[in-house]
Design a protein around this motif. Sequence first.
Motif, PDB file in Angstrom:
ATOM      1  N   UNK A  59     -17.522  84.547 -12.282  1.00 22.75           N
ATOM      2  CA  UNK A  59     -17.880  83.688 -13.414  1.00 22.75           C
ATOM      3  C   UNK A  59     -16.631  83.231 -14.148  1.00 22.75           C
ATOM      4  N   UNK A  60     -15.643  84.108 -14.230  1.00 17.29           N
ATOM      5  CA  UNK A  60     -14.392  83.726 -14.878  1.00 17.29           C
ATOM      6  C   UNK A  60     -13.693  82.630 -14.086  1.00 17.29           C
ATOM      7  N   UNK A  61     -13.742  82.744 -12.740  1.00 22.43           N
ATOM      8  CA  UNK A  61     -13.157  81.702 -11.900  1.00 22.43           C
ATOM      9  C   UNK A  61     -13.875  80.376 -12.136  1.00 22.43           C
ATOM     10  N   UNK A  62     -15.215  80.441 -12.202  1.00 21.29           N
ATOM     11  CA  UNK A  62     -16.010  79.234 -12.429  1.00 21.29           C
ATOM     12  C   UNK A  62     -15.746  78.675 -13.829  1.00 21.29           C
ATOM     13  N   UNK A  63     -15.563  79.573 -14.796  1.00 18.99           N
ATOM     14  CA  UNK A  63     -15.237  79.134 -16.149  1.00 18.99           C
ATOM     15  C   UNK A  63     -13.920  78.361 -16.163  1.00 18.99           C
ATOM     16  N   UNK A  64     -12.973  78.808 -15.346  1.00 17.69           N
ATOM     17  CA  UNK A  64     -11.692  78.102 -15.243  1.00 17.69           C
ATOM     18  C   UNK A  64     -11.901  76.710 -14.650  1.00 17.69           C
ATOM     19  N   UNK A  65     -12.729  76.622 -13.590  1.00 18.16           N
ATOM     20  CA  UNK A  65     -12.982  75.309 -12.981  1.00 18.16           C
ATOM     21  C   UNK A  65     -13.731  74.397 -13.941  1.00 18.16           C
ATOM     22  N   UNK A 131     -13.755  90.964 -23.674  1.00 22.32           N
ATOM     23  CA  UNK A 131     -14.382  89.643 -23.574  1.00 22.32           C
ATOM     24  C   UNK A 131     -15.517  89.494 -24.578  1.00 22.32           C
ATOM     25  N   UNK A 132     -16.239  90.580 -24.810  1.00 24.98           N
ATOM     26  CA  UNK A 132     -17.335  90.560 -25.776  1.00 24.98           C
ATOM     27  C   UNK A 132     -16.814  90.271 -27.180  1.00 24.98           C
ATOM     28  N   UNK A 133     -15.566  90.641 -27.442  1.00 24.93           N
ATOM     29  CA  UNK A 133     -14.973  90.397 -28.757  1.00 24.93           C
ATOM     30  C   UNK A 133     -14.357  89.003 -28.868  1.00 24.93           C
ATOM     31  N   UNK A 134     -13.809  88.477 -27.762  1.00 26.24           N
ATOM     32  CA  UNK A 134     -13.048  87.224 -27.805  1.00 26.24           C
ATOM     33  C   UNK A 134     -13.912  85.978 -27.606  1.00 26.24           C
ATOM     34  N   UNK A 135     -14.815  86.023 -26.629  1.00 23.53           N
ATOM     35  CA  UNK A 135     -15.526  84.825 -26.198  1.00 23.53           C
ATOM     36  C   UNK A 135     -16.415  84.150 -27.259  1.00 23.53           C
ATOM     37  N   UNK A 136     -17.093  84.901 -28.131  1.00 20.00           N
ATOM     38  CA  UNK A 136     -17.939  84.216 -29.123  1.00 20.00           C
ATOM     39  C   UNK A 136     -17.167  83.242 -30.009  1.00 20.00           C
ATOM     40  N   UNK A 137     -15.933  83.584 -30.358  1.00 17.61           N
ATOM     41  CA  UNK A 137     -15.134  82.718 -31.231  1.00 17.61           C
ATOM     42  C   UNK A 137     -14.710  81.441 -30.510  1.00 17.61           C
ATOM     43  N   UNK A 138     -14.296  81.564 -29.247  1.00 14.39           N
ATOM     44  CA  UNK A 138     -13.908  80.390 -28.470  1.00 14.39           C
ATOM     45  C   UNK A 138     -15.103  79.457 -28.269  1.00 14.39           C
ATOM     46  N   UNK A 154     -18.412  68.971 -23.221  1.00 12.66           N
ATOM     47  CA  UNK A 154     -17.714  69.963 -24.042  1.00 12.66           C
ATOM     48  C   UNK A 154     -18.689  71.032 -24.518  1.00 12.66           C
ATOM     49  N   UNK A 155     -19.920  70.618 -24.862  1.00 12.96           N
ATOM     50  CA  UNK A 155     -20.937  71.575 -25.292  1.00 12.96           C
ATOM     51  C   UNK A 155     -21.376  72.453 -24.121  1.00 12.96           C
ATOM     52  N   UNK A 156     -21.537  71.831 -22.940  1.00 13.06           N
ATOM     53  CA  UNK A 156     -21.922  72.604 -21.750  1.00 13.06           C
ATOM     54  C   UNK A 156     -20.854  73.633 -21.417  1.00 13.06           C
ATOM     55  N   UNK A 157     -19.588  73.256 -21.554  1.00 14.33           N
ATOM     56  CA  UNK A 157     -18.510  74.198 -21.284  1.00 14.33           C
ATOM     57  C   UNK A 157     -18.503  75.310 -22.323  1.00 14.33           C
ATOM     58  N   UNK A 158     -18.808  74.976 -23.584  1.00 14.32           N
ATOM     59  CA  UNK A 158     -18.879  76.014 -24.617  1.00 14.32           C
ATOM     60  C   UNK A 158     -20.034  76.974 -24.345  1.00 14.32           C
ATOM     61  N   UNK A 161     -18.886  79.407 -21.873  1.00 15.57           N
ATOM     62  CA  UNK A 161     -18.089  80.428 -22.547  1.00 15.57           C
ATOM     63  C   UNK A 161     -18.999  81.411 -23.273  1.00 15.57           C
ATOM     64  N   UNK A 162     -20.069  80.896 -23.887  1.00 10.01           N
ATOM     65  CA  UNK A 162     -21.037  81.770 -24.540  1.00 10.01           C
ATOM     66  C   UNK A 162     -21.743  82.648 -23.514  1.00 10.01           C
TER      67      UNK A 162
END
Length: 239
Positions: A59-65, A131-138, A154-158, A161-162
Motif C-alpha cells: 500500500x505504501x508503494x501504491x501510495x507513492x505511485x 504511521x498511525x501518528x503521522x498519516x492523519x495530519x498529512x 488531490x482529494x482521492x490521494x488524501x 493517505x487516510x
Amino acid sequence: MAADISVTLGPSSARRDALTRRIRFLVAVTITYNVIEAIVALTAGSLASSTALIGFGLDSVIEVSSATAVAWQFSARDHAVRQTREQRTLRIIAVSFFALAAYVTVDAVRALAGTGEAERSILGIVIAALSLAVMPFLSAAQRRAGRELGSASAIADSKQTLLCTYLSAILLVGLVLNATLGWSWADPIAALVIAAIALKEGRDAWQGKGCCAAPVTTVSSVEASADACGCRPACDCCG
C-alpha cells in the motif's frame, strides 16, 4: 421578480496557485515518508512472513505511485492543463487500489489455508504505530487544500493517505495480537480488512467521488442559494 445577481464561486487565481504549491509540498512529504515506510514494512513482512505487513508495505508503494501521479498533474503551471490530467490521475489511483486489494486477498486466503503462519514483528509494530501518528495530519491538510481547489484527484490521494491511517490501526491490532497472544490468524484477517477498504476506495476514485469544492465559475444567486456548500452536482460529499 428579483434581479438575477451573479456571484463567483471558487478560489481566485492567486489562491489557486498557493493551494497548488501546498499540494505539491504535501505530496512530496507523502512520497518521502511512504518510500521509507514501504522499505521497512516489506522488509519486516518478509522476515516475519506477515501477509498484513507485506500488504501494508505494498500500500505504501501504491501510495507513492498515487502521490507521484498527483505530483505529475500539479506539475503543470496552467490550471486548464491540470484539469485535463484530472481523470487520468483518478484512474491511476483507482487501479492502484484494485491491484492492492487483489494481491492482499489472495495472499491472506493462502495464509488462512495454512500455507504459513506469521511470526511476531516488533519492527512492524513500530512502523504501524508511527504511521498511525503521522498519516492523519498529512491526509487532513491535503484534503482541505484539494476541496478548496476543487481537485478530485488531490482529494482521492488524501483519502488514500487516510486509508493508510486505517490500515496502520488494523495492522497494529493484528501484529499486537499475534505478538502477545500468539494469534497468527489475526494477521491474514487484518489483511482481508485492508483489502476490503482498498476495494471501496478504488471504486470511489474510479467514479470520481470526493470532490466537494467547485472550480471557479459564475452562477446565479438562485443557484448559489440552492447549493450553498459550492458542490458540483456530481459530488457526493458536502461538509
